[in-house]
Design a protein around this motif. Structure first.
Motif, PDB file in Angstrom:
ATOM      1  N   GLU A  26     -42.316 -13.241 -21.944  1.00 44.21           N
ATOM      2  CA  GLU A  26     -42.161 -14.449 -21.127  1.00 44.21           C
ATOM      3  C   GLU A  26     -40.703 -14.885 -21.096  1.00 44.21           C
ATOM      4  OE1 GLU A  26     -41.767 -18.471 -19.903  1.00 44.21           O
ATOM      5  OE2 GLU A  26     -41.480 -17.862 -21.996  1.00 44.21           O
ATOM      6  N   ARG A  27     -40.026 -14.821 -22.235  1.00 43.96           N
ATOM      7  CA  ARG A  27     -38.596 -15.187 -22.286  1.00 43.96           C
ATOM      8  C   ARG A  27     -37.754 -14.230 -21.438  1.00 43.96           C
ATOM      9  NH1 ARG A  27     -36.791 -15.490 -28.380  1.00 43.96           N
ATOM     10  NH2 ARG A  27     -34.762 -15.738 -27.337  1.00 43.96           N
ATOM     11  N   LEU A  28     -38.059 -12.951 -21.526  1.00 43.51           N
ATOM     12  CA  LEU A  28     -37.301 -11.965 -20.761  1.00 43.51           C
ATOM     13  C   LEU A  28     -37.499 -12.150 -19.261  1.00 43.51           C
ATOM     14  CD1 LEU A  28     -35.564  -9.453 -20.460  1.00 43.51           C
ATOM     15  CD2 LEU A  28     -37.581  -8.053 -20.990  1.00 43.51           C
ATOM     16  N   ARG A  29     -38.735 -12.362 -18.841  1.00 42.45           N
ATOM     17  CA  ARG A  29     -39.005 -12.524 -17.412  1.00 42.45           C
ATOM     18  C   ARG A  29     -38.376 -13.813 -16.869  1.00 42.45           C
ATOM     19  NH1 ARG A  29     -39.363 -10.626 -14.136  1.00 42.45           N
ATOM     20  NH2 ARG A  29     -41.246 -11.039 -12.965  1.00 42.45           N
ATOM     21  N   ARG A  30     -38.310 -14.841 -17.706  1.00 44.58           N
ATOM     22  CA  ARG A  30     -37.688 -16.095 -17.275  1.00 44.58           C
ATOM     23  C   ARG A  30     -36.163 -15.961 -17.211  1.00 44.58           C
ATOM     24  NH1 ARG A  30     -39.721 -19.289 -20.893  1.00 44.58           N
ATOM     25  NH2 ARG A  30     -37.912 -19.332 -22.292  1.00 44.58           N
ATOM     26  N   ALA A  31     -35.576 -15.278 -18.197  1.00 44.40           N
ATOM     27  CA  ALA A  31     -34.126 -15.158 -18.255  1.00 44.40           C
ATOM     28  C   ALA A  31     -33.585 -14.211 -17.188  1.00 44.40           C
ATOM     29  CB  ALA A  31     -33.699 -14.671 -19.646  1.00 44.40           C
ATOM     30  N   GLU A  32     -34.326 -13.131 -16.906  1.00 46.18           N
ATOM     31  CA  GLU A  32     -33.865 -12.105 -15.961  1.00 46.18           C
ATOM     32  C   GLU A  32     -35.005 -11.721 -15.014  1.00 46.18           C
ATOM     33  OE1 GLU A  32     -30.891 -10.982 -15.600  1.00 46.18           O
ATOM     34  OE2 GLU A  32     -29.865 -11.613 -17.429  1.00 46.18           O
ATOM     35  N   PRO A  33     -35.275 -12.552 -14.011  1.00 41.49           N
ATOM     36  CA  PRO A  33     -36.424 -12.305 -13.120  1.00 41.49           C
ATOM     37  C   PRO A  33     -36.349 -10.986 -12.356  1.00 41.49           C
ATOM     38  CG  PRO A  33     -35.546 -14.537 -12.832  1.00 41.49           C
ATOM     39  CD  PRO A  33     -34.578 -13.805 -13.686  1.00 41.49           C
ATOM     40  N   GLU A  34     -35.135 -10.433 -12.175  1.00 42.42           N
ATOM     41  CA  GLU A  34     -34.993  -9.187 -11.420  1.00 42.42           C
ATOM     42  C   GLU A  34     -35.323  -7.956 -12.269  1.00 42.42           C
ATOM     43  OE1 GLU A  34     -30.916  -9.395 -10.337  1.00 42.42           O
ATOM     44  OE2 GLU A  34     -31.271 -10.573  -8.528  1.00 42.42           O
ATOM     45  N   VAL A  35     -35.370  -8.131 -13.581  1.00 41.98           N
ATOM     46  CA  VAL A  35     -35.519  -6.999 -14.499  1.00 41.98           C
ATOM     47  C   VAL A  35     -36.998  -6.738 -14.790  1.00 41.98           C
ATOM     48  CG1 VAL A  35     -35.016  -6.169 -16.838  1.00 41.98           C
ATOM     49  CG2 VAL A  35     -33.247  -7.362 -15.518  1.00 41.98           C
ATOM     50  N   ASP A  36     -37.405  -5.491 -14.690  1.00 42.70           N
ATOM     51  CA  ASP A  36     -38.769  -5.100 -15.024  1.00 42.70           C
ATOM     52  C   ASP A  36     -38.904  -4.861 -16.529  1.00 42.70           C
ATOM     53  OD1 ASP A  36     -39.284  -5.238 -12.335  1.00 42.70           O
ATOM     54  OD2 ASP A  36     -39.235  -3.062 -12.016  1.00 42.70           O
ATOM     55  N   VAL A  37     -40.147  -4.817 -16.996  1.00 39.99           N
ATOM     56  CA  VAL A  37     -40.431  -4.634 -18.419  1.00 39.99           C
ATOM     57  C   VAL A  37     -41.410  -3.477 -18.589  1.00 39.99           C
ATOM     58  CG1 VAL A  37     -41.290  -5.717 -20.536  1.00 39.99           C
ATOM     59  CG2 VAL A  37     -40.147  -7.117 -18.788  1.00 39.99           C
ATOM     60  N   MET A  38     -41.085  -2.566 -19.496  1.00 38.68           N
ATOM     61  CA  MET A  38     -41.993  -1.480 -19.845  1.00 38.68           C
ATOM     62  C   MET A  38     -42.310  -1.574 -21.336  1.00 38.68           C
ATOM     63  SD  MET A  38     -41.481   2.668 -19.779  1.00 38.68           S
ATOM     64  CE  MET A  38     -41.104   2.725 -18.042  1.00 38.68           C
ATOM     65  N   ILE A  39     -43.552  -1.893 -21.663  1.00 34.93           N
ATOM     66  CA  ILE A  39     -43.999  -1.970 -23.049  1.00 34.93           C
ATOM     67  C   ILE A  39     -44.537  -0.600 -23.449  1.00 34.93           C
ATOM     68  CG2 ILE A  39     -45.579  -3.100 -24.666  1.00 34.93           C
ATOM     69  CD1 ILE A  39     -45.664  -5.425 -22.493  1.00 34.93           C
ATOM     70  N   VAL A  40     -44.016  -0.043 -24.537  1.00 32.81           N
ATOM     71  CA  VAL A  40     -44.498   1.248 -25.033  1.00 32.81           C
ATOM     72  C   VAL A  40     -45.182   0.994 -26.365  1.00 32.81           C
ATOM     73  CG1 VAL A  40     -43.880   3.594 -25.686  1.00 32.81           C
ATOM     74  CG2 VAL A  40     -42.585   2.434 -23.879  1.00 32.81           C
ATOM     75  N   ASP A  41     -46.506   1.014 -26.359  1.00 28.33           N
ATOM     76  CA  ASP A  41     -47.254   0.681 -27.573  1.00 28.33           C
ATOM     77  C   ASP A  41     -47.764   1.934 -28.264  1.00 28.33           C
ATOM     78  OD1 ASP A  41     -48.496  -1.387 -29.329  1.00 28.33           O
ATOM     79  OD2 ASP A  41     -50.310  -0.337 -28.703  1.00 28.33           O
ATOM     80  N   ASP A  42     -47.505   2.021 -29.558  1.00 32.30           N
ATOM     81  CA  ASP A  42     -47.901   3.186 -30.354  1.00 32.30           C
ATOM     82  C   ASP A  42     -49.271   3.001 -31.003  1.00 32.30           C
ATOM     83  OD1 ASP A  42     -45.716   4.680 -29.725  1.00 32.30           O
ATOM     84  OD2 ASP A  42     -44.835   4.720 -31.722  1.00 32.30           O
ATOM     85  N   GLY A  43     -50.257   2.643 -30.214  1.00 31.14           N
ATOM     86  CA  GLY A  43     -51.618   2.525 -30.739  1.00 31.14           C
ATOM     87  C   GLY A  43     -51.775   1.446 -31.786  1.00 31.14           C
ATOM     88  N   SER A  44     -51.162   0.292 -31.577  1.00 36.54           N
ATOM     89  CA  SER A  44     -51.212  -0.799 -32.552  1.00 36.54           C
ATOM     90  C   SER A  44     -52.654  -1.195 -32.874  1.00 36.54           C
ATOM     91  CB  SER A  44     -50.478  -2.028 -32.025  1.00 36.54           C
ATOM     92  OG  SER A  44     -49.126  -1.752 -31.777  1.00 36.54           O
ATOM     93  N   PRO A  45     -53.018  -1.258 -34.149  1.00 35.49           N
ATOM     94  CA  PRO A  45     -54.383  -1.656 -34.504  1.00 35.49           C
ATOM     95  C   PRO A  45     -54.622  -3.165 -34.463  1.00 35.49           C
ATOM     96  CG  PRO A  45     -53.141  -1.095 -36.474  1.00 35.49           C
ATOM     97  CD  PRO A  45     -52.251  -0.768 -35.309  1.00 35.49           C
ATOM     98  N   ASP A  46     -53.560  -3.959 -34.228  1.00 31.25           N
ATOM     99  CA  ASP A  46     -53.724  -5.416 -34.261  1.00 31.25           C
ATOM    100  C   ASP A  46     -53.988  -6.028 -32.887  1.00 31.25           C
ATOM    101  OD1 ASP A  46     -51.250  -5.188 -33.056  1.00 31.25           O
ATOM    102  OD2 ASP A  46     -50.329  -6.841 -34.190  1.00 31.25           O
ATOM    103  N   GLY A  47     -54.181  -5.197 -31.877  1.00 32.44           N
ATOM    104  CA  GLY A  47     -54.474  -5.721 -30.549  1.00 32.44           C
ATOM    105  C   GLY A  47     -53.262  -5.886 -29.648  1.00 32.44           C
ATOM    106  N   THR A  48     -52.094  -5.403 -30.086  1.00 28.96           N
ATOM    107  CA  THR A  48     -50.890  -5.527 -29.255  1.00 28.96           C
ATOM    108  C   THR A  48     -51.081  -4.855 -27.900  1.00 28.96           C
ATOM    109  OG1 THR A  48     -49.445  -5.591 -31.212  1.00 28.96           O
ATOM    110  CG2 THR A  48     -48.428  -4.994 -29.116  1.00 28.96           C
ATOM    111  N   GLY A  49     -51.724  -3.685 -27.896  1.00 30.18           N
ATOM    112  CA  GLY A  49     -51.930  -2.964 -26.644  1.00 30.18           C
ATOM    113  C   GLY A  49     -52.758  -3.752 -25.649  1.00 30.18           C
ATOM    114  N   GLU A  50     -53.765  -4.435 -26.128  1.00 31.90           N
ATOM    115  CA  GLU A  50     -54.614  -5.238 -25.246  1.00 31.90           C
ATOM    116  C   GLU A  50     -53.836  -6.430 -24.688  1.00 31.90           C
ATOM    117  OE1 GLU A  50     -55.452  -4.073 -28.163  1.00 31.90           O
ATOM    118  OE2 GLU A  50     -57.136  -2.734 -27.711  1.00 31.90           O
ATOM    119  N   ILE A  51     -53.004  -7.027 -25.524  1.00 29.74           N
ATOM    120  CA  ILE A  51     -52.158  -8.131 -25.045  1.00 29.74           C
ATOM    121  C   ILE A  51     -51.200  -7.618 -23.974  1.00 29.74           C
ATOM    122  CG2 ILE A  51     -50.312  -9.731 -25.706  1.00 29.74           C
ATOM    123  CD1 ILE A  51     -51.677  -9.911 -28.468  1.00 29.74           C
TER     124      ILE A  51
END
Length: 251
Positions: A26-51
């Motif tokens: 949310e901070r990144l998208r607000r600070a730099e609206p033109e910049v895209d975000v790619m999340i690379v999740d390594d199979g996090s068991p805590d639910g990070t991937g679902e988030i």
């Protein structure tokens, strides 16, 4: 700036960052609206991937790459870089998910990339700083970077930093397909390859803030691996120079 630099994506690797991910994106998208975000999740068991999936579903400028296992920071970044190159991005960046790299300072890196091939957000140039690190951690990091400069002869003051922007042409020239390190030493390797390729590296000051939520992924094993790799690279370089000097000159 988007027109000058082209399409930009920040690659954000995650492993058990459920407490931080939505907040930092949310901070990144607000600070730099033109910049895209790619999340690379390594199979996090805590639910990070679902988030991450939820963030991507709500915002077309956010995407998720799911990996099946935790294989190291470098492996996650390399996977993200390959996807970003295939998608045609002109600028590909790195940023931690834990808040240590402040999205509000990304403009400094983007401005510097106008006349550079790699820009590093540095803790150890004038104006750079570290917040909430104990003295031992500060000394370990500073001495580690000094060791890199002395052994490799590289002028980069913060070669272990992970807040970066690469031009796609840089990643293509240094041949990321030949990178074979997966841990935190990946950062030094990428900077070293860029310097060896004769490309321009610039450092801009950032304020690095130690995470306040979640657990650090740094360990003694990671530090030892980095030390061993850097020592090997330095010795190999010096041996090559000596052998080159001893070769007879053909007339």
């Amino acid at each position: 700036m988007e027109g000058a630099l082209g399409r930009t994506v920040m690659v954000v690797p995650t492993y058990n960052e459920a407490e931080n991910l939505a907040w930092i994106v949310e901070r990144l998208r607000r600070a730099e609206p033109e910049v895209d975000v790619m999340i690379v999740d390594d199979g996090s068991p805590d639910g990070t991937g679902e988030i991450a999936d939820g963030l991507a579903a709500a915002d077309p400028q956010v995407q998720v790459v799911h990996r099946s296992e935790k294989a190291g920071l470098g492996a996650a970044y390399l996977h993200g870089f390959r996807v970003a190159l295939a998608q045609g991005y002109d600028v590909i960046g790195e940023m931690d998910a834990d808040g240590s790299h402040q999205p509000e300072q990304l403009y400094r890196l983007r401005s510097a990339l106008l006349d550079a091939d790699l820009v590093i957000g540095s803790r150890y140039v004038p104006g750079g700083s570290v917040v909430n690190w104990p003295l031992f951690r500060r000394l370990l990091s500073a001495l580690g970077n000094l060791y890199v400069r002395l052994l490799l002869g590289m002028k980069v003051r913060d070669s272990t930093a992970g807040y970066r922007l690469f031009r796609r042409t840089t990643l293509e020239k240094i041949d990321i397909g030949s990178v074979n390190v997966t841990g935190y030493v990946f950062q030094t390797d990428m900077a070293w390859r860029t310097v060896q390729a004769g490309l321009t590296v610039r450092e801009v000051p950032i304020e690095f803030v130690e995470r306040v939520r979640g657990d650090s992924k740094m360990s003694s094993d990671v530090a030892i691996e980095s030390l061993q790799r850097i020592t090997w690279w330095g010795l190999r370089q010096r041996t090559s120079r000596v052998l080159g000097a001893l070769r007879p000159v053909r007339r």
